[in-house]
Design an enzyme around this catalytic site. Structure first.
Site, PDB file in Angstrom:
ATOM      1  N   ASP A 162     -11.289   2.521   4.075  1.00  0.00           N
ATOM      2  CA  ASP A 162     -11.725   1.276   3.894  1.00  0.00           C
ATOM      3  C   ASP A 162     -13.076   0.900   3.699  1.00  0.00           C
ATOM      4  O   ASP A 162     -13.637   0.031   3.446  1.00  0.00           O
ATOM      5  CB  ASP A 162     -11.215   0.379   5.216  1.00  0.00           C
ATOM      6  CG  ASP A 162     -10.025  -0.445   4.819  1.00  0.00           C
ATOM      7  OD1 ASP A 162      -9.640  -0.717   3.835  1.00  0.00           O
ATOM      8  OD2 ASP A 162      -9.217  -1.012   5.975  1.00  0.00           O
ATOM      9  N   GLN A 218      -4.713  -1.763   9.634  1.00  0.00           N
ATOM     10  CA  GLN A 218      -4.639  -2.864   8.922  1.00  0.00           C
ATOM     11  C   GLN A 218      -5.112  -4.120   9.638  1.00  0.00           C
ATOM     12  O   GLN A 218      -4.877  -4.180  11.100  1.00  0.00           O
ATOM     13  CB  GLN A 218      -3.228  -3.358   8.734  1.00  0.00           C
ATOM     14  CG  GLN A 218      -2.935  -4.651   8.102  1.00  0.00           C
ATOM     15  CD  GLN A 218      -3.505  -4.634   6.636  1.00  0.00           C
ATOM     16  OE1 GLN A 218      -3.312  -3.755   5.701  1.00  0.00           O
ATOM     17  NE2 GLN A 218      -4.112  -5.694   6.360  1.00  0.00           N
ATOM     18  N   LYS A 224       0.799  -1.157   0.207  1.00  0.00           N
ATOM     19  CA  LYS A 224       0.105   0.044   0.083  1.00  0.00           C
ATOM     20  C   LYS A 224       0.799   1.172   0.012  1.00  0.00           C
ATOM     21  O   LYS A 224       0.568   2.236  -0.799  1.00  0.00           O
ATOM     22  CB  LYS A 224      -0.872  -0.049   1.113  1.00  0.00           C
ATOM     23  CG  LYS A 224      -1.934  -0.986   1.118  1.00  0.00           C
ATOM     24  CD  LYS A 224      -3.069  -1.324   2.398  1.00  0.00           C
ATOM     25  CE  LYS A 224      -3.807  -2.498   2.410  1.00  0.00           C
ATOM     26  NZ  LYS A 224      -4.454  -2.622   3.621  1.00  0.00           N
TER      27      LYS A 224
END
Length: 298
Positions: free
Chosen positions: A120, A97, A53
Site C-alpha cells: 500500500d 484494508q 482485489k
C-alpha cells in the site's frame, strides 16, 4: 470536449503486463507472487474492495490470501498476524484494508507491516523514502494517477500542478510524485485562501478531498488535465450514485482531459497494488538468485 481518461482500459493494460511478468517469474524462478489481505469487520465497501482485489490478483496469476476478523478483534491479535506474515517468505505483499474499527490504531497497524511488504506504500519508511527521492513502494492511488497523466503528457517537466487535499494516502504522496516528475506543485486545503484562483492557473488539477462536486468549472483553466480521485455516495432522485470531487458535467467541456467517476482512478488503484506486489516478488527473486539461495524458500 475533454478527452476521457478511461481507467478501466488503462488498468486492463497494466494488469495484462503484470500477468505476463508473473508468468515469466513462475517459469524462470518457480515464484508465485502472493498478496495477503486482512479485513477486520463487516464494512460493505471494504468487503467489495477486498473481493475485487482478490479477483484481480487471481486473474493475473497471483496467489491471493484473505484473513477476515470480527469487528471486535484486538490490536494484539491483529499485530500478531502481521508479524507472522512479515516472517513468511512465501508472502510478498501485506495489505490491511482501511478503515479499521475505531478501537484499533491504523498507525500502529501500518507501522507493524514490514516496509518491504508494504504494497500500500503507507509505512513511514516508504513515505520517507518517497519524500527524499529514494526507491520506495509508492501508494497505489497516486501511482495510478501518474500513469494516467502519462497518457496525456509525454513530459511533465515544468507543468503547474495543484493537488486539492493533503491526506497521507493521496494528497501528500501525489505531490511528491509530481515533484519527482519536475512539476511545479501546490497543495491546497481547507485553510487555503483563494483556492479557485490557484487552481485556475494550473495545467493539472488532482482533486482528492472527499467532497462531491467541490471543484467547479470556474476553477479550471481551459485545456487543463483534471484527475478526480474522489468517490462519494450521493442520493439523486431517490437513487444512490457515485460522484467524484469534480463537477464532471460542467468541467468536462472546459478541461483538456478528465477522469470519470466511477471508471477513472479507482480501477488504477487495484492495478497498481498488484504492480507493487509483483515488484516485491521480482526484487526478492533477484536477491535470492544473486546470493545463490533456493527459490523454495520464497
Amino acid at each position: 470536449m475533454a478527452h476521457i481518461l478511461d481507467g478501466k482500459l488503462l488498468s486492463a493494460q497494466v494488469l495484462e503486463e503484470v500477468a505476463r511478468e508473473v508468468e515469466i517469474l513462475k517459469a524462470e524462478r518457480g515464484v508465485v507472487p502472493a498478496l495477503a489481505v486482512i479485513l477486520v469487520g463487516d464494512d460493505p465497501a471494504s468487503q467489495v474492495y477486498v473481493r475485487n482485489k482478490a479477483k484481480r490478483a487471481t486473474e493475473v496469476g497471483m496467489l491471493s490470501i484473505e484473513y477476515r476478523f470480527d469487528a471486535d478483534t484486538s490490536q494484539e491479535k491483529l499485530n500478531k498476524l502481521i508479524l507472522e506474515l512479515n516472517r513468511d517468505p512465501t508472502v510478498h505483499g501485506i495489505l490491511v484494508q482501511l478503515p479499521l474499527p475505531s478501537h484499533l490504531s491504523e498507525d500502529e497497524v501500518i507501522a507493524a507491516i514490514a516496509p518491504g511488504k508494504d504494497v500500500d506504500g503507507f509505512h513511514p519508511q516508504n513515505v520517507g523514502a518517497l519524500a527524499s527521492g529514494q526507491p520506495a513502494l509508492v501508494p497505489c492511488t497516486p501511482q495510478g494517477c501518474m500513469i494516467m497523466l502519462q497518457e496525456v503528457y509525454e513530459d511533465l517537466r515544468g507543468k503547474s500542478a495543484v493537488v486539492v487535499g493533503r491526506s497521507n494516502i493521496v494528497g501528500k504522496p501525489m505531490a511528491m510524485l509530481l515533484l519527482q516528475a519536475n512539476c511545479t506543485v501546490t497543495i491546497v486545503h481547507s485553510h487555503t485562501v483563494g483556492i479557485e484562483e490557484i487552481c485556475r492557473r494550473a495545467d493539472i488539477v488532482v482533486a482528492a478531498v472527499g467532497r462531491a462536486g467541490l471543484v467547479k468549472s470556474d476553477w479550471i483553466k481551459p485545456g487543463a488535465t483534471v484527475i478526480d480521485v474522489g468517490i462519494n455516495e450521493v442520493y439523486e432522485e431517490g437513487r444512490r450514485k457515485l460522484r467524484g470531487d469534480v463537477d464532471f458535467q460542467n468541467v468536462e467541456p472546459i478541461a483538456g482531459a478528465i477522469t470519470p467517476v466511477p471508471g477513472g482512478v479507482g480501477p488504477m488503484t487495484i492495478a497498481c497494488l498488484l504492480l507493487n506486489t509483483l515488484k516485491v516478488a521480482k526484487e526478492k527473486s533477484a536477491f535470492m538468485k544473486r546470493n545463490g539461495l533456493a527459490t523454495e524458500a520464497m
